[in-house]
Design a protein around this motif. Sequence first.
Motif, PDB file in Angstrom:
ATOM      1  N   GLN A  62     -21.051 -54.382 -19.036  1.00 23.46           N
ATOM      2  CA  GLN A  62     -21.415 -54.409 -20.563  1.00 23.46           C
ATOM      3  C   GLN A  62     -20.826 -53.031 -21.363  1.00 23.46           C
ATOM      4  O   GLN A  62     -20.211 -53.111 -22.361  1.00 23.46           O
ATOM      5  CB  GLN A  62     -23.123 -54.070 -20.760  1.00 23.46           C
ATOM      6  CG  GLN A  62     -23.559 -55.582 -20.785  1.00 23.46           C
ATOM      7  CD  GLN A  62     -25.263 -55.365 -21.481  1.00 23.46           C
ATOM      8  OE1 GLN A  62     -26.010 -54.608 -20.856  1.00 23.46           O
ATOM      9  NE2 GLN A  62     -25.167 -56.050 -22.261  1.00 23.46           N
ATOM     10  N   GLN A  63     -20.751 -51.958 -20.538  1.00 21.97           N
ATOM     11  CA  GLN A  63     -19.915 -50.771 -20.942  1.00 21.97           C
ATOM     12  C   GLN A  63     -18.664 -50.765 -21.157  1.00 21.97           C
ATOM     13  O   GLN A  63     -18.054 -50.441 -22.008  1.00 21.97           O
ATOM     14  CB  GLN A  63     -20.494 -49.494 -20.059  1.00 21.97           C
ATOM     15  CG  GLN A  63     -21.929 -49.119 -20.328  1.00 21.97           C
ATOM     16  CD  GLN A  63     -22.369 -47.786 -19.292  1.00 21.97           C
ATOM     17  OE1 GLN A  63     -21.708 -48.082 -18.259  1.00 21.97           O
ATOM     18  NE2 GLN A  63     -23.269 -47.020 -19.555  1.00 21.97           N
ATOM     19  N   ARG A  64     -18.157 -51.674 -20.309  1.00 25.29           N
ATOM     20  CA  ARG A  64     -16.497 -51.868 -20.114  1.00 25.29           C
ATOM     21  C   ARG A  64     -16.339 -52.867 -21.294  1.00 25.29           C
ATOM     22  O   ARG A  64     -15.294 -52.589 -21.893  1.00 25.29           O
ATOM     23  CB  ARG A  64     -16.265 -52.731 -18.832  1.00 25.29           C
ATOM     24  CG  ARG A  64     -14.860 -52.828 -18.488  1.00 25.29           C
ATOM     25  CD  ARG A  64     -13.930 -51.549 -18.699  1.00 25.29           C
ATOM     26  NE  ARG A  64     -12.544 -51.851 -18.507  1.00 25.29           N
ATOM     27  CZ  ARG A  64     -11.529 -51.422 -19.178  1.00 25.29           C
ATOM     28  NH1 ARG A  64     -11.849 -50.487 -19.982  1.00 25.29           N
ATOM     29  NH2 ARG A  64     -10.232 -51.916 -18.990  1.00 25.29           N
ATOM     30  N   LEU A  65     -17.211 -53.891 -21.559  1.00 26.93           N
ATOM     31  CA  LEU A  65     -17.071 -54.797 -22.623  1.00 26.93           C
ATOM     32  C   LEU A  65     -16.651 -54.165 -23.847  1.00 26.93           C
ATOM     33  O   LEU A  65     -16.072 -54.388 -24.739  1.00 26.93           O
ATOM     34  CB  LEU A  65     -17.775 -56.094 -22.525  1.00 26.93           C
ATOM     35  CG  LEU A  65     -17.886 -57.025 -23.692  1.00 26.93           C
ATOM     36  CD1 LEU A  65     -16.496 -57.727 -23.530  1.00 26.93           C
ATOM     37  CD2 LEU A  65     -18.877 -58.147 -23.570  1.00 26.93           C
ATOM     38  N   HIS A  66     -17.824 -53.147 -24.242  1.00 25.46           N
ATOM     39  CA  HIS A  66     -18.088 -52.396 -25.379  1.00 25.46           C
ATOM     40  C   HIS A  66     -16.840 -51.583 -25.437  1.00 25.46           C
ATOM     41  O   HIS A  66     -16.306 -51.502 -26.672  1.00 25.46           O
ATOM     42  CB  HIS A  66     -19.304 -51.522 -25.241  1.00 25.46           C
ATOM     43  CG  HIS A  66     -19.507 -50.778 -26.668  1.00 25.46           C
ATOM     44  ND1 HIS A  66     -19.955 -51.333 -27.724  1.00 25.46           N
ATOM     45  CD2 HIS A  66     -19.321 -49.661 -26.978  1.00 25.46           C
ATOM     46  CE1 HIS A  66     -20.053 -50.719 -28.580  1.00 25.46           C
ATOM     47  NE2 HIS A  66     -19.693 -49.433 -28.156  1.00 25.46           N
ATOM     48  N   THR A  67     -16.229 -51.086 -24.571  1.00 24.85           N
ATOM     49  CA  THR A  67     -14.994 -50.248 -24.568  1.00 24.85           C
ATOM     50  C   THR A  67     -14.085 -50.972 -25.208  1.00 24.85           C
ATOM     51  O   THR A  67     -13.139 -50.711 -25.999  1.00 24.85           O
ATOM     52  CB  THR A  67     -15.014 -49.533 -23.061  1.00 24.85           C
ATOM     53  OG1 THR A  67     -16.010 -48.759 -23.091  1.00 24.85           O
ATOM     54  CG2 THR A  67     -13.527 -48.849 -23.346  1.00 24.85           C
ATOM     55  N   LEU A  68     -13.892 -52.168 -24.407  1.00 24.84           N
ATOM     56  CA  LEU A  68     -12.698 -53.148 -24.735  1.00 24.84           C
ATOM     57  C   LEU A  68     -12.878 -53.552 -26.136  1.00 24.84           C
ATOM     58  O   LEU A  68     -11.720 -53.942 -26.756  1.00 24.84           O
ATOM     59  CB  LEU A  68     -12.479 -54.237 -23.685  1.00 24.84           C
ATOM     60  CG  LEU A  68     -12.171 -53.825 -22.584  1.00 24.84           C
ATOM     61  CD1 LEU A  68     -12.358 -55.055 -21.306  1.00 24.84           C
ATOM     62  CD2 LEU A  68     -10.764 -53.363 -22.200  1.00 24.84           C
ATOM     63  N   GLN A  69     -13.980 -53.955 -26.602  1.00 22.82           N
ATOM     64  CA  GLN A  69     -14.029 -54.643 -28.027  1.00 22.82           C
ATOM     65  C   GLN A  69     -13.743 -53.810 -29.050  1.00 22.82           C
ATOM     66  O   GLN A  69     -13.089 -54.103 -30.107  1.00 22.82           O
ATOM     67  CB  GLN A  69     -15.522 -55.009 -28.395  1.00 22.82           C
ATOM     68  CG  GLN A  69     -16.063 -56.163 -27.472  1.00 22.82           C
ATOM     69  CD  GLN A  69     -17.346 -56.424 -27.595  1.00 22.82           C
ATOM     70  OE1 GLN A  69     -18.327 -55.784 -27.621  1.00 22.82           O
ATOM     71  NE2 GLN A  69     -17.873 -57.654 -27.547  1.00 22.82           N
ATOM     72  N   LYS A  70     -13.840 -52.357 -28.891  1.00 23.22           N
ATOM     73  CA  LYS A  70     -13.404 -51.393 -29.802  1.00 23.22           C
ATOM     74  C   LYS A  70     -11.755 -51.640 -30.144  1.00 23.22           C
ATOM     75  O   LYS A  70     -11.250 -51.298 -31.316  1.00 23.22           O
ATOM     76  CB  LYS A  70     -13.526 -49.858 -29.261  1.00 23.22           C
ATOM     77  CG  LYS A  70     -14.964 -49.501 -29.106  1.00 23.22           C
ATOM     78  CD  LYS A  70     -14.868 -48.260 -28.693  1.00 23.22           C
ATOM     79  CE  LYS A  70     -16.647 -47.886 -28.712  1.00 23.22           C
ATOM     80  NZ  LYS A  70     -16.587 -46.520 -28.134  1.00 23.22           N
ATOM     81  N   SER A  71     -10.903 -52.271 -29.119  1.00 25.78           N
ATOM     82  CA  SER A  71      -9.555 -52.431 -29.524  1.00 25.78           C
ATOM     83  C   SER A  71      -9.113 -53.900 -29.710  1.00 25.78           C
ATOM     84  O   SER A  71      -8.100 -54.185 -30.004  1.00 25.78           O
ATOM     85  CB  SER A  71      -8.760 -52.204 -28.263  1.00 25.78           C
ATOM     86  OG  SER A  71      -9.024 -52.887 -27.225  1.00 25.78           O
ATOM     87  N   PHE A  72     -10.062 -54.605 -29.859  1.00 23.53           N
ATOM     88  CA  PHE A  72      -9.936 -55.900 -30.299  1.00 23.53           C
ATOM     89  C   PHE A  72      -9.409 -56.147 -32.009  1.00 23.53           C
ATOM     90  O   PHE A  72      -9.979 -55.332 -32.900  1.00 23.53           O
ATOM     91  CB  PHE A  72     -11.191 -56.960 -30.394  1.00 23.53           C
ATOM     92  CG  PHE A  72     -11.734 -57.523 -28.875  1.00 23.53           C
ATOM     93  CD1 PHE A  72     -11.085 -56.977 -27.818  1.00 23.53           C
ATOM     94  CD2 PHE A  72     -12.928 -57.951 -28.782  1.00 23.53           C
ATOM     95  CE1 PHE A  72     -11.561 -57.072 -26.499  1.00 23.53           C
ATOM     96  CE2 PHE A  72     -13.354 -58.122 -27.406  1.00 23.53           C
ATOM     97  CZ  PHE A  72     -12.625 -57.835 -26.317  1.00 23.53           C
TER      98      PHE A  72
END
Length: 100
Positions: A62-72
């Motif tokens: 979940q933390q990794r997804l949250h980090t990646l979503q910032k660059s979407f």
Amino acid sequence: VLDSNAASLSCSDVNSWGDEFDSWLCSVPCTPSAPCLFDVVTDPGEWHNLADDFPEVTKKLQQRLHTLQKSFWTAPELKDNGRFCAQMRQNGGFYGPWLD
């Protein structure tokens, strides 16, 4: 679409009329507050949620997804230039393109 706040169907009811492929109907959808974790190699149909069995893995993902979503990239919102409705009528229900 199931509302995450809506009650799910009873699994005993689903089992009385459905088969193994209908079991998703009595499950609660995956949400950020109730995430799902599946082993897609051994469970490609995603039948068995492992989130409760592996909370540390679930949290890390979940933390990794949250980090990646910032660059979407998100498409910018279209602003109506005052001619939207006229353009739709002129083009038979299509928005554009048009030249100024």
